[in-house]
Design an enzyme around this catalytic site. Structure first.
Site, mmCIF file in Angstrom:
data_model
loop_
_atom_site.group_PDB
_atom_site.id
_atom_site.type_symbol
_atom_site.label_atom_id
_atom_site.label_comp_id
_atom_site.label_asym_id
_atom_site.label_seq_id
_atom_site.Cartn_x
_atom_site.Cartn_y
_atom_site.Cartn_z
ATOM 1 C CB SER A 1 -0.957 0.006 1.195
ATOM 2 O OG SER A 1 -2.011 -0.891 0.973
ATOM 3 N N GLY B 1 2.845 -0.860 4.085
ATOM 4 C CA GLY B 1 2.337 -1.709 3.018
ATOM 5 C C GLY B 1 2.345 -3.166 3.415
ATOM 6 C CB SER C 1 -12.099 1.251 1.020
ATOM 7 O OG SER C 1 -12.601 0.566 -0.122
ATOM 8 C CG ASN C 2 -6.930 -2.079 -0.667
ATOM 9 O OD1 ASN C 2 -5.814 -1.581 -0.654
ATOM 10 N ND2 ASN C 2 -7.308 -2.953 0.250
ATOM 11 C CG PHE D 1 -13.995 -10.250 6.768
ATOM 12 C CD1 PHE D 1 -13.386 -9.017 6.696
ATOM 13 C CD2 PHE D 1 -13.696 -11.205 5.806
ATOM 14 C CE1 PHE D 1 -12.476 -8.727 5.679
ATOM 15 C CE2 PHE D 1 -12.787 -10.930 4.796
ATOM 16 C CZ PHE D 1 -12.175 -9.690 4.731
ATOM 17 C CG ASN E 1 7.213 -18.353 7.859
ATOM 18 O OD1 ASN E 1 6.559 -17.769 8.727
ATOM 19 N ND2 ASN E 1 8.054 -19.319 8.140
#
Length: 406
Positions: free
Chosen positions: A108, A357, A215-216, A171, A383
């Site tokens: 981001s 990000g 919000s993307n 969600f 990971n």
């Protein structure tokens, strides 16, 4: 294709794999990973004692790896000059630490680049911050109350296509970015139009301007807006307006290309398949699902160039830079969110400006003092799911960021 999947017998808590992108700057650093070696190096080939005043930074890096990171690389610019270091490993099963010049997915932080381009277009008189977005993108029937400013500030109320909360707090899934479903389809491509229409087919979360919620979708629309205003792709505008003038030759917008060119550390993702916990090398993936919300690949050196130029006033007129830095309050978070730029309060009278990000396999931080004279750029390779050990990295990350306060 450089990817592999192997069984792993460490149980993990399953969360939405890309909730970091949805929540964005609401968490400082989140991840989980199996512990790896923690010898910090100033070069990438041999450990050396830290120079005077850098021991605390080296300890913070070691703490991040002990908390679960596969590897971490750091670049600091402060009153003592430049310092780079890395620790952990570049790839599981090998001993080499991450290169301090290595490339990584910045997630981001891409939004800060997109916002800067739009503010340059504002400075050129080609768009107004309080213009309705619908004036420029009429094909999407966007609520006319939603302005350009609201997109950059995350106050539009639009559903996040990567997944979002509903009115009851549950969600609601977006495009498939989680678990085995994502691992199996990680080379799937998306267009900006597809992402925008997916998001806009869902009800808004709240009335435009009512409050803040990451919000993307806002930055997918911002990317489409750049293309409408310029007649070229948003990637072209970022390259010609920012990357080329600043000499950011190791930064790229890969589009649908899955590889990370040049030296880079590997990122991983633990997930569940048929009741088993498995581990995928997730370094290669099609990042078109992130687009202007998170696709860029860069290095700490290039990110440092960008932040120095931005906060130093070389990319925007002073009045627009001040608007970019001015935060909209975020509940329970000191500071707030400006126009693609976060005001992160890390101590009394110490606000840093930048962005974080998160994308599969990678977490990153880019923050600097208000005038840009003190800066931190950091990449952490993972990971596990980025939400799995949210609290584990916070002490080490905050220790690093707080060194910029004085």
């Amino acid at each position: 294709m450089n990817s592999s999947v192997r069984p792993c017998h460490v149980p993990i808590e399953r969360n939405a794999a890309m909730r970091q992108l949805r929540r964005g700057l609401c968490a400082l650093l989140v991840t989980g990973a199996a512990a790896v070696s923690s010898g910090c190096q100033e070069t990438t080939t041999a450990p050396v004692p830290p120079p005077a005043g850098r021991a605390a930074l080296q300890q913070a890096l070691a703490d991040i790896v002990r908390a679960g990171a596969v590897g971490v690389q750091l670049r600091v610019h402060d009153d003592a000059g430049d310092w780079t270091a890395s620790t952990g490993v570049s790839e599981l099963g090998k001993s080499e630490p991450p290169s301090t010049d290595g490339r990584f997915r910045i997630g981001s932080i891409t939004k800060t680049f997109v916002s800067t381009v739009i503010l340059q277009l504002v400075a050129e008189g080609r768009v107004g911050l309080d213009d309705p977005v619908d004036d420029y993108l009429p094909a999407y029937n966007i609520d006319r109350r939603i302005t350009v400013r609201m997109l950059l500030q995350h106050t539009s109320g639009l559903f996040d296509y990567t997944g979002d909360h509903d009115a009851d707090g549950g969600f609601e899934a977006g495009i498939p970015l989680h678990g085995a479903e994502f691992v199996d389809a990680r080379m799937r491509g998306y267009t900006l139009d597809e992402l925008a229409r997916t998001a806009l087919s869902e009800p808004a979360r709240f009335a435009p301007g009512e409050r803040w919620q990451y919000s993307n979708t806002n930055y997918v629309l911002a990317g489409l807006l750049v293309e409408k205003l310029s007649g070229t792709t948003y990637a072209t505008q970022i390259r010609t307006r920012l990357l080329e003038p600043l000499g950011m030759s190791d930064t790229s917008l890969p589009g649908a290309e899955p590889e990370i060119a040049g030296p880079h550390a590997h990122g991983y993702l633990e997930y569940q398949r048929d009741g088993r916990t498995e581990l995928a090398d997730i370094t290669e993936l099609n990042p078109s699902w992130a687009g202007p919300a998170g696709e860029i690949i860069s290095t700490t050196a290039d990110l440092d160039k960008f932040l120095s130029a931005l906060l130093g006033g070389r990319l925007l007129p002073p009045q627009l830079l001040e608007v970019m830095r001015t935060p909209f309050p975020v509940p329970d978070r000191p500071g707030g969110f400006g126009l693609g730029l976060v005001d992160r309060r890390v101590g009394p009278d110490c606000d840093l400006f930048g962005h974080s990000g998160g994308i599969h396999g990678y977490l990153s931080q880019l923050y600097g003092s208000k005038d840009g004279t003190r800066r931190v750029a950091m990449s952490i390779t993972l990971n596990q799911d980025p939400d799995s050990q949210a609290d584990a990295f916070v002490p080490g990350a905050m220790s690093i960021l707080s060194t910029l306060c004085r």
